[in-house]
Write a protein that holds these residues in place. Sequence first.
Motif: not given
Ligand code: SF4
Length: 731
Positions: A301-307, A323, A402-404, A406, A408
């Motif tokens: 998780c990049t902690e980007c907060g898109r989710c 997140k 999520c760009p990577v 994940i 959830h």
């Molecule tokens: S979108 Fe994915 S990478 Fe970004 S905060 Fe949420 S879980 Fe982490």
Amino acid sequence: MGSVQIVTTILAAAITAVAVWLAVRAVLKMVAVIRLGQPAPERFTDRLVRAKTMLVETAGHTRMLKWGVVGAAHWFVMVGFVVLSLLVLEAYFEVVTPTGGLPIIGHWTVFGLATEIIGVLGLVGILVLMAIRLRNRPTRPGGRSRFTGSTMWQGYFVEWIVLLVLIFGFVIRGFKVATDHFEYPFWATPVSHAVGAVLPDWHDGASVAAVIKIIISMTWLIVISLNVTMGVAWHRFLAFPNIFFKREPAKPAGSGLGALRPMTSQGKPLDFEEADPEKDQFGVAHVEQFSWKGLLDFSTCTECGRCQSQCPAWNTGKPLSPKLLVLSLRDHAYAKAPYLLAGGGKDLTGEEKATAAQLAHLDVLALAEGDKPLIGTAESGGVIDPDVLWSCTTCGACVEQCPVDIEHVDHIVDMRRYQVLIESSFPSEAGVMLRNLENKGNPWGAPQNTREDWTKGLDFEVPRVGEVDDFEYLFWVGCAGAFEDRAKKTTRAVATLLNEAGVSFAILGEGETCSGDPARRIGNEFVFQMLAQQNVETLNEAFEGRDRAKRKIVATCPHCFNTLGNEYGQLGGEFEVVHHTQLLAHLVSSGKLTPVQPVDGGVTYHDPCYLGRHNRVFAAPREVLGDAIAGDLTEMPRNSERSFCCGAGGARMWMEEKIGKRINVDRVEEAMATGAKTVAVGCPFCSTMLSDGVNGKGAGEQVEVIDVATVLLRSVKPEQPQGEKAAPIAG
Ligand code: SF4
Ligand code: SF4
């Protein structure tokens, strides 16, 4: 080698040795933590598809680019990181001699030009990302942002390091220009020449700048190695395996959407006819019971907060943020790891696995972390609060964003499974729904012999499977479609339209039972399997002798549509399932249904999560509406992939919404702000939630919530009486 170069070389070698040693230690630690997870053998299939998807998603930034500016800026920074790593390598030659460079390619003008362009674009990219992070900082006036809860210093630290490394790349080149030791022509490296024009003719300048660049780079490596949970930095490496091992690599987007993963123990799907809670793992009770891919998810998780920015629970004041949930699981896994690696952990009967001697040397914090309940309130020291777990509607907005990649929803449902199946701990009001499913085969507890009541009053016969020799589509009515008054109107509208179009169809009638979706989403895999096996048997019998292409089902409920189409395969039921809006769109485009009177007053469309995001049916309902209404469809700001949930998914339909603003009210306000008189939906649960929201606003006379099929029917058969108003929910 001059005295300056002796110093720069020693400094570069010393800090690099320390950084590399720490990095190797960090990687070994991370691998050890991830290996604590359960097996997931299915992640090693289709390796070529996986490799292709990983390359497309990383090199093409296909998911990141959904957010145009951020995606483009991030792409330049990523490419800059990969390509300009060569310039960090080159700096090791420059600390030894200020005129040094990479062997072979370090003399090519093409290399000079490429690195110059990427350096400039990387600089622009990182400045854009820094500005975006600052503009969205949680402490800014105006409140919460997608970065709320992210470890902000880590983000700033990584961005400043990237900026400084890029700047020092140009400074090194500038000193080479100033001392007349730069090999590349002006046309290929104009920025480097411009920097050189303002720098002094200092012979050792390139070596000194190079050692500073190495110190900055190695400081980054040291800091991230000492912080293995620093996803904002580690995702540069972990995103590749995380995408490679995603659940369904061939899916264009949202690998963790659609079907839920089956419940597994030791990597094998559980069959409840044989499962034993003392030998098999039922859901997830401890963080190490997630699969290794789950632990890799948390680490990435990049902690980007898109989710977080898209989550309906978070956006309406619930304690759930996807997140923060992932970060809590990550931090807990890494804090508990020393205890687990020492042999600690609980067996399936709750007994400690380690001996006192094994745990004797552990520090108290790791021991305390090992004792924390995975699900529990703050007072009980829980990692995830029950209110967090039960706030999720499984809408999939987090997975979609999520760009990577994940997953959830899988993790949330895995934790629910243990709570429901072993602890019997879930919002009590949902107990009625589960009992009704077990005893009556539908969530409302309606008598099975009323399943066909919706057919009463139709001016044609609705055929039952078994009564007709052949039928093209099996019309799966669903429990809402059979028992809930609003949904019954949709069922009748669809049947009327199919009859009008001459489609041969048949229903199961009393042979149908709940698809099992609410049981599965709440975590009761036992009830899900019971219902699903029964349905699979019934459907296999109904389609006996047909190959898959001819086992066609049309469903009006996206939850049934998703479960029958995506999940029954896990239990031996392979069917071609379409949503009624898809079939209706086909019937209109092929001329079998002709809209004659456009529905006016303005129409907006609400994408049901399990039709849109989970199954990517965005176009068909819009096509039907486009043909049936006057003027253009009025879209809400949050539509299609970014549609906002109605609040009913994930079995939330049967739970009280006690915290924060009601999700359906938030959505209804958005729909009403469009000025449309009709809110079209494609799901009986969305219909109920949005109708309730409209009525709650006292706007029931001005705004009508109806299914796409009803809109089409009004346009195809305007003479048919359509004025029935929504009746209260049955049951
Ligand atoms: S979108 Fe994915 S990478 Fe970004 S905060 Fe949420 S879980 Fe982490
Ligand atoms: S599935 Fe929806 S409600 Fe659940 S965490 Fe993700 S975005 Fe939030």
